[in-house]
Motif scaffolding. Structure first.
Motif, short mmCIF file in Angstrom:
data_model
loop_
_atom_site.label_atom_id
_atom_site.label_comp_id
_atom_site.label_asym_id
_atom_site.label_seq_id
_atom_site.Cartn_x
_atom_site.Cartn_y
_atom_site.Cartn_z
N ASN A 170 0.86 -1.18 0.00
CA ASN A 170 0.00 0.00 0.00
C ASN A 170 0.90 1.23 0.00
O ASN A 170 1.44 1.61 1.02
CB ASN A 170 -0.90 -0.03 1.24
N ALA A 171 1.05 1.86 -1.16
CA ALA A 171 1.92 3.02 -1.27
C ALA A 171 1.17 4.28 -1.70
O ALA A 171 1.77 5.32 -1.90
CB ALA A 171 3.06 2.73 -2.27
N ARG A 172 -0.14 4.20 -1.85
CA ARG A 172 -0.93 5.33 -2.32
C ARG A 172 -1.31 6.25 -1.16
O ARG A 172 -1.69 5.80 -0.09
CB ARG A 172 -2.20 4.83 -3.00
N THR A 173 -1.20 7.53 -1.37
CA THR A 173 -1.61 8.51 -0.37
C THR A 173 -3.11 8.75 -0.50
O THR A 173 -3.62 8.91 -1.60
CB THR A 173 -0.86 9.84 -0.58
N LEU A 174 -3.81 8.77 0.63
CA LEU A 174 -5.24 9.05 0.60
C LEU A 174 -5.48 10.48 0.13
O LEU A 174 -4.78 11.41 0.54
CB LEU A 174 -5.85 8.88 1.99
N GLU A 175 -6.49 10.63 -0.70
CA GLU A 175 -6.89 11.95 -1.19
C GLU A 175 -8.12 12.40 -0.41
O GLU A 175 -8.84 11.60 0.18
CB GLU A 175 -7.20 11.89 -2.69
N LYS A 176 -8.39 13.69 -0.46
CA LYS A 176 -9.50 14.30 0.28
C LYS A 176 -10.84 13.63 -0.01
O LYS A 176 -11.67 13.46 0.87
CB LYS A 176 -9.55 15.79 -0.06
N PRO B 5 -15.00 9.57 5.69
CA PRO B 5 -14.39 10.29 4.59
C PRO B 5 -13.03 10.86 5.00
O PRO B 5 -12.90 11.44 6.08
CB PRO B 5 -15.39 11.40 4.27
N ALA B 6 -12.03 10.69 4.14
CA ALA B 6 -10.68 11.19 4.44
C ALA B 6 -10.69 12.70 4.63
O ALA B 6 -9.93 13.22 5.46
CB ALA B 6 -9.71 10.79 3.33
N GLY B 7 -11.55 13.39 3.91
CA GLY B 7 -11.63 14.85 4.02
C GLY B 7 -12.45 15.33 5.20
O GLY B 7 -12.56 16.53 5.43
#
Length: 99
Positions: free
Chosen positions: A10-16, A40-42
């Motif tokens: 898992n190398a992806r950064t969470l987006e808003k 929600p990440a945002g």
């Protein structure tokens, strides 16, 4: 459902606009437990995320209301499905024949 595991890091950064999903389990002296939650990440649900979240919550509440000693497990599953289907219909993800 499970992003990142031994086969694929898992190398992806969470987006808003992403949803965070925590799917956790534990075992202690032969007692097993599992909890899953999402948010929600945002920090704020968009309209689609809110509809899905509310459908899952409605399913959970409906099943809790059904449960009591002797309650049918299969019926509990059907109750959850019915609530989830309502949310998917509301979003237009599924459409009834003739609708």
């Amino acid at each position: 459902l499970h992003y990142g595991h031994a086969g694929e890091a898992n190398a992806r950064t969470l987006e808003k606009e992403d949803m965070c999903l925590l799917d956790m389990g534990a075992e202690y002296h032969c007692y097993g437990a599992d909890i899953t939650c999402s948010y929600p990440a945002g920090g704020v649900f968009d309209a689609v995320q809110r509809t899905i979240y509310c459908a899952v919550l409605a399913a959970q509440v409906a099943v809790y209301e059904h449960l009591r000693p002797g309650a049918c497990w299969v019926r509990a599953h059907e109750i959850a499905e019915e609530e989830i289907l309502k949310g998917l219909l509301e979003l237009g993800v599924i459409v009834l024949d003739g609708a």
